[in-house]
Scaffold this motif. Structure first.
Motif, PDB file in Angstrom:
ATOM      1  N   ALA A 112       0.968  -1.211   0.020  1.00 21.02           N
ATOM      2  CA  ALA A 112       0.000  -0.040   0.044  1.00 21.02           C
ATOM      3  C   ALA A 112       0.974   1.282  -0.108  1.00 21.02           C
ATOM      4  O   ALA A 112       0.538   2.279  -0.830  1.00 21.02           O
ATOM      5  N   SER A 116       0.873   4.104  -2.885  1.00 26.61           N
ATOM      6  CA  SER A 116       0.385   5.494  -2.647  1.00 26.61           C
ATOM      7  C   SER A 116       1.474   6.452  -2.277  1.00 26.61           C
ATOM      8  O   SER A 116       0.970   7.438  -2.912  1.00 26.61           O
ATOM      9  N   HIS A 138      -3.928  -7.667  -1.749  1.00 28.05           N
ATOM     10  CA  HIS A 138      -3.444  -6.462  -1.249  1.00 28.05           C
ATOM     11  C   HIS A 138      -3.096  -5.250  -2.325  1.00 28.05           C
ATOM     12  O   HIS A 138      -2.596  -4.537  -1.693  1.00 28.05           O
TER      13      HIS A 138
END
Length: 226
Positions: A112, A116, A138
């Motif tokens: 993540a 991001s 995920h």
């Protein structure tokens, strides 16, 4: 930059004990691979990634091998290692996506953050079908068979060649593009990978490690050596 479908990706890596170790040699290896038809590269460490980026605009899958005797995971185990290779020019960050102990964030958190915060694609190295399913859930951009046969769970079932059964199972089970990596050392095996549904194939030693290639030929002379 995304990896093209149907691509041959060449892994340009050499450990410290290899005479070809170092960014000068790896950038030359990448140029040679590109001239031969490669559509992307896999490289270890910020120096090698930066050297290849300086000579090519093709996609680079960057990894950062961080060795720690306390933990089995060493392929980009934490966000800091991912940040370094992203800054060096990697388009895609590869990481060990197995559930084994690591000196870093859990896999889901690491994927993540790379997506991001670093705005990079994620290449999940896995060894089993369940690990591939988890990495897909995920948010990994690609799932790769890289670690099949190289974890405690899969070492006992390791075969001499690539794990085509795992590749086929992943293709059937996850919507994420599946990349074949690990022991694809002949053109025929590369074709077999695509016939199993691989999105792309990574080849390393069979192309970029003259020492290991020479060993194979040298073994063929042993019966006649005096």
């Amino acid at each position: 930059m995304l990896i093209p479908k149907g691509a041959l990706v060449v892994s340009c890596q050499a450990r410290a004990d290899n005479p070809l170790h170092g960014p000068i040699f790896m950038s030359a290896m990448a140029r040679a691979a590109a001239a031969g038809g490669a559509k992307g590269f896999r490289a270890n460490g910020a120096e090698d990634v930066a050297a290849i980026r300086a000579v090519s605009t093709m996609p680079i899958i960057g990894i950062s091998k961080v060795w720690d005797d306390r933990f089995p995971v060493y392929i980009t185990p934490d966000f800091d290692s991912a940040s370094r290779i992203a800054a060096a020019g990697a388009d895609v960050i590869a990481l060990d996506a197995t559930p084994r102990p690591r000196n870093g964030e859990p896999v889901d958190r690491l994927i993540a953050r790379i997506r991001s915060e670093l705005k990079r694609e994620v290449f999940a190295d896995i060894s089993t079908l369940e690990e591939g399913k988890a990495a897909s859930a995920h948010g990994a951009t690609y799932i790769a068979t890289t670690l099949s046969g190289y974890t405690e769970e899969t070492a006992a079932t390791k075969t001499l060649g690539p794990d085509l059964d795992l590749l086929s199972a992943l293709v059937a089970a996850v919507p994420t593009p599946v990349i074949a990596e690990g022991c694809f050392d002949t053109p025929e095996l590369v074709e077999a990978a695509f016939e199993c549904g691989a999105y792309a194939v990574v080849v390393g030693t069979a192309i970029t490690n003259p020492r290991e290639i020479t060993k194979k030929f040298a073994r063929a002379t042993e019966r006649w050596a005096s």
